[in-house]
Design an enzyme around this catalytic site. Structure first.
Site, PDB file in Angstrom:
ATOM      1  N   VAL A   1     -11.067 -12.441  -6.300  1.00  0.00           N
ATOM      2  CA  VAL A   1     -11.187 -12.990  -4.856  1.00  0.00           C
ATOM      3  C   VAL A   1     -12.251 -14.136  -4.539  1.00  0.00           C
ATOM      4  O   VAL A   1     -11.664 -14.785  -3.539  1.00  0.00           O
ATOM      5  CB  VAL A   1     -12.106 -11.595  -4.331  1.00  0.00           C
ATOM      6  CG1 VAL A   1     -12.350 -11.938  -2.717  1.00  0.00           C
ATOM      7  CG2 VAL A   1     -11.310 -10.349  -4.331  1.00  0.00           C
TER       8      VAL A   1
ATOM      9  N   ASP B   1     -20.733 -19.081 -10.329  1.00  0.00           N
ATOM     10  CA  ASP B   1     -20.447 -17.953 -11.178  1.00  0.00           C
ATOM     11  C   ASP B   1     -21.616 -17.961 -12.281  1.00  0.00           C
ATOM     12  O   ASP B   1     -22.167 -19.125 -12.726  1.00  0.00           O
ATOM     13  CB  ASP B   1     -19.251 -17.925 -11.885  1.00  0.00           C
ATOM     14  CG  ASP B   1     -18.656 -16.512 -12.354  1.00  0.00           C
ATOM     15  OD1 ASP B   1     -17.983 -16.120 -11.598  1.00  0.00           O
ATOM     16  OD2 ASP B   1     -19.304 -16.111 -13.263  1.00  0.00           O
TER      17      ASP B   1
ATOM     18  N   THR C   1     -15.698  -5.627  -1.680  1.00  0.00           N
ATOM     19  CA  THR C   1     -15.237  -4.286  -1.007  1.00  0.00           C
ATOM     20  C   THR C   1     -16.650  -3.567  -1.053  1.00  0.00           C
ATOM     21  O   THR C   1     -16.869  -3.214  -2.413  1.00  0.00           O
ATOM     22  CB  THR C   1     -14.204  -3.660  -1.553  1.00  0.00           C
ATOM     23  OG1 THR C   1     -13.258  -4.475  -1.301  1.00  0.00           O
ATOM     24  CG2 THR C   1     -14.034  -2.476  -0.961  1.00  0.00           C
TER      25      THR C   1
ATOM     26  N   ARG D   1      -3.183  -9.259  -1.946  1.00  0.00           N
ATOM     27  CA  ARG D   1      -2.505  -8.645  -3.007  1.00  0.00           C
ATOM     28  C   ARG D   1      -2.510  -9.463  -4.044  1.00  0.00           C
ATOM     29  O   ARG D   1      -2.047 -10.740  -4.124  1.00  0.00           O
ATOM     30  CB  ARG D   1      -1.112  -8.348  -2.565  1.00  0.00           C
ATOM     31  CG  ARG D   1      -1.045  -7.078  -1.512  1.00  0.00           C
ATOM     32  CD  ARG D   1       0.458  -7.054  -1.032  1.00  0.00           C
ATOM     33  NE  ARG D   1       0.735  -8.634  -0.181  1.00  0.00           N
ATOM     34  CZ  ARG D   1       1.906  -8.969   0.075  1.00  0.00           C
ATOM     35  NH1 ARG D   1       3.132  -8.111  -0.016  1.00  0.00           N
ATOM     36  NH2 ARG D   1       2.021 -10.389   0.580  1.00  0.00           N
TER      37      ARG D   1
ATOM     38  N   LEU E   1       6.900   2.022   0.991  1.00  0.00           N
ATOM     39  CA  LEU E   1       7.547   3.211   0.977  1.00  0.00           C
ATOM     40  C   LEU E   1       8.473   3.089  -0.220  1.00  0.00           C
ATOM     41  O   LEU E   1       9.417   3.590  -0.381  1.00  0.00           O
ATOM     42  CB  LEU E   1       8.361   3.456   2.262  1.00  0.00           C
ATOM     43  CG  LEU E   1       7.529   3.891   3.443  1.00  0.00           C
ATOM     44  CD1 LEU E   1       8.671   4.113   4.677  1.00  0.00           C
ATOM     45  CD2 LEU E   1       6.819   5.153   3.067  1.00  0.00           C
TER      46      LEU E   1
ATOM     47  N   CYS F   1      -7.743  -2.175  -6.646  1.00  0.00           N
ATOM     48  CA  CYS F   1      -8.189  -1.569  -5.653  1.00  0.00           C
ATOM     49  C   CYS F   1      -8.098  -0.033  -5.182  1.00  0.00           C
ATOM     50  O   CYS F   1      -8.968   0.426  -4.802  1.00  0.00           O
ATOM     51  CB  CYS F   1      -7.797  -2.648  -4.405  1.00  0.00           C
ATOM     52  SG  CYS F   1      -8.359  -4.426  -4.543  1.00  0.00           S
TER      53      CYS F   1
HETATM   54  C1  UDX Z   1      -3.791  -4.040  -2.657  1.00  0.00           C
HETATM   55  C2  UDX Z   1      -3.702  -4.088  -1.362  1.00  0.00           C
HETATM   56  O1  UDX Z   1      -2.329  -4.148  -0.914  1.00  0.00           O
HETATM   57  C3  UDX Z   1      -4.517  -5.360  -0.839  1.00  0.00           C
HETATM   58  O2  UDX Z   1      -4.513  -5.444   0.540  1.00  0.00           O
HETATM   59  C4  UDX Z   1      -6.004  -5.052  -0.775  1.00  0.00           C
HETATM   60  O3  UDX Z   1      -7.021  -5.866  -0.639  1.00  0.00           O
HETATM   61  C5  UDX Z   1      -6.124  -5.043  -2.696  1.00  0.00           C
HETATM   62  O4  UDX Z   1      -5.232  -3.944  -2.937  1.00  0.00           O
HETATM   63  P1  UDX Z   1      -2.845  -4.834  -4.915  1.00  0.00           P
HETATM   64  O5  UDX Z   1      -3.626  -4.070  -5.581  1.00  0.00           O
HETATM   65  O6  UDX Z   1      -2.911  -6.404  -5.264  1.00  0.00           O
HETATM   66  O7  UDX Z   1      -3.431  -5.110  -3.386  1.00  0.00           O
HETATM   67  O8  UDX Z   1      -1.354  -4.497  -5.043  1.00  0.00           O
HETATM   68  P2  UDX Z   1      -0.279  -3.750  -4.063  1.00  0.00           P
HETATM   69  O9  UDX Z   1       0.792  -4.722  -3.793  1.00  0.00           O
HETATM   70  O10 UDX Z   1      -0.986  -3.396  -2.742  1.00  0.00           O
HETATM   71  O11 UDX Z   1       0.260  -2.610  -4.952  1.00  0.00           O
HETATM   72  C6  UDX Z   1      -0.736  -1.785  -5.403  1.00  0.00           C
HETATM   73  C7  UDX Z   1      -0.243  -0.713  -6.205  1.00  0.00           C
HETATM   74  O12 UDX Z   1       0.841   0.338  -5.450  1.00  0.00           O
HETATM   75  C8  UDX Z   1       0.776  -0.986  -7.189  1.00  0.00           C
HETATM   76  O13 UDX Z   1       0.527  -0.185  -8.603  1.00  0.00           O
HETATM   77  C9  UDX Z   1       2.362  -1.045  -6.676  1.00  0.00           C
HETATM   78  O14 UDX Z   1       3.183  -1.071  -7.822  1.00  0.00           O
HETATM   79  C10 UDX Z   1       1.998   0.469  -6.007  1.00  0.00           C
HETATM   80  N1  UDX Z   1       3.248   0.312  -4.876  1.00  0.00           N
HETATM   81  C11 UDX Z   1       3.034  -0.533  -3.809  1.00  0.00           C
HETATM   82  C12 UDX Z   1       4.161   1.322  -5.011  1.00  0.00           C
HETATM   83  O15 UDX Z   1       4.324   2.100  -5.842  1.00  0.00           O
HETATM   84  N2  UDX Z   1       5.077   1.257  -3.891  1.00  0.00           N
HETATM   85  C13 UDX Z   1       4.995   0.699  -3.015  1.00  0.00           C
HETATM   86  O16 UDX Z   1       5.502   0.545  -1.899  1.00  0.00           O
HETATM   87  C14 UDX Z   1       3.724  -0.304  -2.638  1.00  0.00           C
END
Ligand code: UDX
Length: 434
Positions: free
Chosen positions: A11, A30, A122, A154, A253, A263
């Site tokens: 981040v 860091d 966070t 993300r 979805l 996260c």
């Molecule tokens: C997430 C949030 O999106 C971001 O806003 C936050 O601040 C940090 O956490 P990230 O963890 O990088 O981001 O990944 P993201 O793209 O949100 O996907 C999270 C998980 O959900 C992944 O394992 C992904 O495969 C899964 N996912 C996502 C699904 O299974 N289906 C979906 O429709 C979307």
């Protein structure tokens, strides 16, 4: 503006580089001298598309630098961001705030003028109050405001998420905090990104609520996928059918093997802890966490069933190990539970991932790593797509089928059409589709 970013992890590094690219002067601090040395040499310790170029450009233009010495770097800073890790505390799921409070104490010791201290990490509700208390206790003379500015980045799309956000949430308790944060984000504000000012505690909660809601959406569609399988419906069409309703929205979805990453798993647990500390039931989020944990293991059973119910002595080839594409992050990746369950059932696991192998080696044992997709599939009893890397979307199935011991394809991300794969002679299993 002069900005100090404490923590050059995921981040901090993305935020620091993007702020520099807006024209601010940014120092990333860091504690790890090795990491700082690496960054100074232009090497980026994480995999994030576009980040290396963005860092190089801003270092070259003199707006971005790296140091391991916090004290000297904060002279004259307008805003000091705390972007250190807040891992789940072992045992109770609470966010571990050790690094945040250590940073606050170090900042307090070095403060030399008025500034705004901002949590980007966070952090649970009330952490801003605690930071304010720590700093005032150490330095009663300090002229500071403490703000909250959660990140919604993300992995794999972090730079565009930072530069083209849906919204920027800023929690402040005074006018100075508001004025400085408006100035920090002015370049984005000009692009009409909504800058939402709230109270500090509200801002802290927004981050958890957002991630818990997204995790809920994913878990909901995953349960619908199971129901689709039972009743002969198609989850992709269900997702489209409900997602076109603006009140629901089509994103998040996609049914799959369950969410992972740095996260959602951590933030849902931390939200449950906060709620239980305040005696507030959050049964929806609790159900989401339980359902998601169970789902990861259920995916292994699906693979075993596709192999005829027994994988003892068989080789299962997995494509993709990271929790999602375009990252090397293995934290809470569904693949971990899947690999272990397959191994427990007696299978040999062979895997290929374009970026995640080094990280995977730290968490998985007895996995054979293949140098590419086709080497991974060769001689295996089943091929399984676990993470939807783009390179897996147009595979040469004739070649794969010729080398697989049995033409079994398990697609946990629904990236192929069942009828096409069946026409190619595969026994094809996906998620929530007839
Ligand atoms: C997430 C949030 O999106 C971001 O806003 C936050 O601040 C940090 O956490 P990230 O963890 O990088 O981001 O990944 P993201 O793209 O949100 O996907 C999270 C998980 O959900 C992944 O394992 C992904 O495969 C899964 N996912 C996502 C699904 O299974 N289906 C979906 O429709 C979307």
């Amino acid at each position: 503006m002069k900005i100090v970013m404490v923590g050059a992890g995921y981040v901090g590094l993305v935020s620091g580089a993007c702020f520099a690219d807006f024209g601010h002067s940014v120092v990333c601090v860091d504690k790890d001298p090795g990491r700082v040395a690496m960054l100074r040499e232009g090497r980026i310790p994480i995999f994030e598309p576009g980040l290396a170029d963005l860092v190089a450009k801003n270092v070259r233009d003199g707006r971005l630098s790296f140091t391991d010495a916090l004290g000297p770097s904060i002279a004259g800073a307008d805003a000091i961001f705390i972007a250190v890790g807040t891992p789940s505390r072992r045992g109770d799921g609470h966010a571990d705030l050790t690094y945040v409070f250590d940073a606050a104490r170090e900042i307090a010791a070095a403060l030399d003028g008025p500034c705004v201290i901002v949590t980007k990490s966070t952090v649970p509700v009330g952490t801003g109050d605690e930071i304010e208390r720590i700093i005032h206790e150490a330095r009663p003379d300090a002229d500071i405001s403490v703000a909250s500015n959660p990140e919604f980045l993300r992995e794999g799309a972090a730079i565009s998420d930072f530069k083209r956000p849906d919204r920027i949430v800023v929690g402040v308790e005074d006018e100075r905090g508001r004025a400085v944060m408006s100035e920090v984000y002015r370049p984005l504000y000009l692009n009409q990104a909504p800058l939402l000012f709230t109270g500090r505690r509200t801002s802290e909660l927004i981050k958890y609520a957002a991630n818990a809601f997204l995790a809920t959406k994913i878990t909901f569609i995953n349960e619908m996928a199971d129901l689709c399988e039972a009743v002969g419906a198609n989850v992709q069409e269900v997702a489209r059918g409900i997602g076109l309703d603006n009140r629901i929205g089509s994103k998040f979805l996609h049914a799959g093997p369950g969410y992972g990453g740095s996260c959602f798993p951590k933030d849902t647990l931390a939200l449950i802890r906060t709620a239980s500390d305040h005696d507030v039931p959050v049964s929806i989020v609790e159900s989401v966490v339980n359902a998601n944990d169970k789902r990861k293991r259920a995916m292994a059973r699906r693979i075993i069933a596709a192999c005829g119910g027994d994988v003892r002595g068989k080789t299962i080839a997995l494509l993709g190990l990271t929790f999602k594409p375009n990252t090397d992050d293995m934290r809470d990746a569904p693949s971990i539970a899947i690999v272990r369950a397959l191994q427990d059932a007696g299978a040999q696991v062979r895997a290929y991932d374009p970026e995640g192998v080094e990280q995977a080696k730290l968490v998985l044992e007895n996995v054979e790593y293949a140098p590419g997709v086709y080497e991974c599939a060769a001689g295996a009893d089943a091929l399984c797509i676990v993470t939807e890397w783009d390179m897996f979307r147009s595979l040469d199935f004739a070649r794969i089928k010729a080398t697989l011991r049995a033409p079994v394809l398990v697609d946990l991300r629904n990236i192929y059409r069942p009828e096409e794969l069946r026409a190619l002679g595969f026994s094809y299993v996906s998620v929530g589709r007839p």
